[in-house]
Design a protein around this motif. Structure first.
Motif, mmCIF file in Angstrom:
data_model
loop_
_atom_site.group_PDB
_atom_site.id
_atom_site.type_symbol
_atom_site.label_atom_id
_atom_site.label_comp_id
_atom_site.label_asym_id
_atom_site.label_seq_id
_atom_site.Cartn_x
_atom_site.Cartn_y
_atom_site.Cartn_z
ATOM 1 N N ALA A 33 0.850 -1.186 0.000
ATOM 2 C CA ALA A 33 0.000 0.000 0.000
ATOM 3 C C ALA A 33 0.893 1.246 0.000
ATOM 4 C CB ALA A 33 -0.890 -0.007 1.234
ATOM 5 N N THR A 34 0.417 2.302 -0.640
ATOM 6 C CA THR A 34 1.184 3.546 -0.740
ATOM 7 C C THR A 34 0.576 4.639 0.131
ATOM 8 O OG1 THR A 34 -0.131 4.403 -2.559
ATOM 9 C CG2 THR A 34 1.751 2.995 -3.135
ATOM 10 N N ASP A 35 1.340 5.689 0.364
ATOM 11 C CA ASP A 35 0.857 6.845 1.126
ATOM 12 C C ASP A 35 -0.271 7.571 0.406
ATOM 13 O OD1 ASP A 35 2.750 6.328 3.078
ATOM 14 O OD2 ASP A 35 4.167 7.821 2.330
ATOM 15 N N TRP A 36 -0.324 7.463 -0.911
ATOM 16 C CA TRP A 36 -1.328 8.187 -1.701
ATOM 17 C C TRP A 36 -2.591 7.350 -1.950
ATOM 18 C CZ3 TRP A 36 -1.445 5.312 -6.157
ATOM 19 C CH2 TRP A 36 -0.269 4.688 -6.553
ATOM 20 N N VAL A 55 -1.655 0.452 -8.926
ATOM 21 C CA VAL A 55 -3.087 0.722 -8.973
ATOM 22 C C VAL A 55 -3.258 2.092 -8.333
ATOM 23 C CG1 VAL A 55 -5.334 0.120 -7.993
ATOM 24 C CG2 VAL A 55 -3.818 -1.664 -8.816
ATOM 25 N N ASN A 56 -3.917 2.985 -9.040
ATOM 26 C CA ASN A 56 -4.197 4.314 -8.504
ATOM 27 C C ASN A 56 -5.706 4.478 -8.419
ATOM 28 O OD1 ASN A 56 -4.675 7.074 -8.081
ATOM 29 N ND2 ASN A 56 -2.786 7.642 -9.138
ATOM 30 N N PRO A 57 -6.271 4.550 -7.209
ATOM 31 C CA PRO A 57 -7.720 4.632 -7.084
ATOM 32 C C PRO A 57 -8.316 5.930 -7.643
ATOM 33 C CG PRO A 57 -6.684 4.985 -4.960
ATOM 34 C CD PRO A 57 -5.600 4.570 -5.918
#
Length: 70
Positions: A33-36, A55-57
């Motif tokens: 998981a990323t900070d963004w 993956v960018n939500p």
């Protein structure tokens, strides 16, 4: 510089990283998981180029692979 490949699901990130490593790439950073709010990992191809698979939500991927920012 890191090249990015955006995909539709967390499973796609994992599958592509696994396939890249199986094909001779080096895992640069395992998927997490990323900070963004997304999920991403990095592989280094045999020529030394870094690729982020993510993956960018906040982005929508079209059926043709195009990326649409919200």
């Amino acid at each position: 510089m890191t090249l990015a490949h955006n995909v539709a699901s967390l499973a796609d990130v994992d599958d592509i990283l696994d396939a890249a490593v199986a094909a001779g790439a080096t895992l640069g950073r395992g998927a997490a998981a990323t900070d963004w709010g997304g999920y991403s990992g990095v592989f280094i191809d045999p020529d030394g180029h870094a690729w982020e698979v993510a993956v960018n939500p906040g982005w929508t991927l079209g059926a043709d692979g195009s990326t649409r920012l919200r």
